[in-house]
Design a protein around this motif. Structure first.
Motif, mmCIF file in Angstrom:
data_model
loop_
_atom_site.group_PDB
_atom_site.id
_atom_site.type_symbol
_atom_site.label_atom_id
_atom_site.label_comp_id
_atom_site.label_asym_id
_atom_site.label_seq_id
_atom_site.Cartn_x
_atom_site.Cartn_y
_atom_site.Cartn_z
ATOM 1 N N GLN A 1 1.357 -1.269 -0.267
ATOM 2 C CA GLN A 1 -0.117 0.690 0.170
ATOM 3 C C GLN A 1 0.523 1.191 0.269
ATOM 4 N N CYS A 2 0.197 2.581 -0.577
ATOM 5 C CA CYS A 2 0.829 3.235 -0.870
ATOM 6 C C CYS A 2 0.818 4.137 0.336
ATOM 7 N N HIS A 3 2.626 4.613 1.209
ATOM 8 C CA HIS A 3 2.720 5.394 2.467
ATOM 9 C C HIS A 3 2.252 6.811 2.415
ATOM 10 N N ARG A 4 1.587 7.342 0.457
ATOM 11 C CA ARG A 4 1.844 7.878 0.816
ATOM 12 C C ARG A 4 -0.233 8.594 0.072
ATOM 13 N N CYS A 5 -1.127 7.884 -0.271
ATOM 14 C CA CYS A 5 -1.503 7.741 -1.222
ATOM 15 C C CYS A 5 -3.019 6.588 -0.778
ATOM 16 N N GLY A 6 -2.646 6.043 -0.312
ATOM 17 C CA GLY A 6 -3.372 4.518 0.089
ATOM 18 C C GLY A 6 -3.530 4.014 -0.875
ATOM 19 N N LEU B 1 6.619 1.356 -7.996
ATOM 20 C CA LEU B 1 5.975 2.733 -8.627
ATOM 21 C C LEU B 1 4.031 2.529 -8.231
ATOM 22 N N CYS B 2 3.991 3.510 -7.216
ATOM 23 C CA CYS B 2 2.542 3.438 -7.194
ATOM 24 C C CYS B 2 2.099 4.117 -8.431
ATOM 25 N N VAL B 3 0.881 3.473 -9.025
ATOM 26 C CA VAL B 3 0.207 4.307 -10.026
ATOM 27 C C VAL B 3 -0.232 5.699 -9.573
ATOM 28 N N VAL B 4 -1.010 5.422 -9.046
ATOM 29 C CA VAL B 4 -1.860 6.829 -8.287
ATOM 30 C C VAL B 4 -1.203 8.295 -8.392
ATOM 31 N N CYS B 5 0.126 7.900 -7.786
ATOM 32 C CA CYS B 5 0.970 9.088 -7.486
ATOM 33 C C CYS B 5 1.531 9.493 -9.065
ATOM 34 N N LEU B 6 2.144 8.011 -9.709
ATOM 35 C CA LEU B 6 2.958 8.971 -10.494
ATOM 36 C C LEU B 6 1.710 9.630 -11.450
HETATM 37 ZN ZN ZN Z 1 0.471 6.697 -4.502
#
Ligand code: ZN
Length: 56
Positions: A12-17, A43-48
């Motif tokens: 799980q992404c630590h920035r956006c979840g 890499l987190c897709v959402v953050c990317l």
């Molecule tokens: Zn993210």
């Protein structure tokens, strides 16, 4: 040499979840037409998509 076994957990992404990740490779070498080596990174897709590169 192996790393210490870790308990299974959902990535799980630590920035956006977010839980959608893609795997990228850094520093891959081309050998006989095949990509070898390199360092894997998740890499987190959402953050990317937001223009941020968050490695997990
Ligand atoms: Zn993210």
């Amino acid at each position: 040499m192996r790393a210490m076994p870790k308990p299974e957990a959902m990535v799980q992404c630590h920035r956006c979840g977010g839980r959608e990740v893609i795997e990228s490779k850094i520093g891959v070498l081309m050998k006989n037409g095949k990509p070898t080596g390199g360092t894997k990174a998740l890499l987190c897709v959402v953050c990317l998509l937001k223009g941020e590169r968050v490695t997990l």
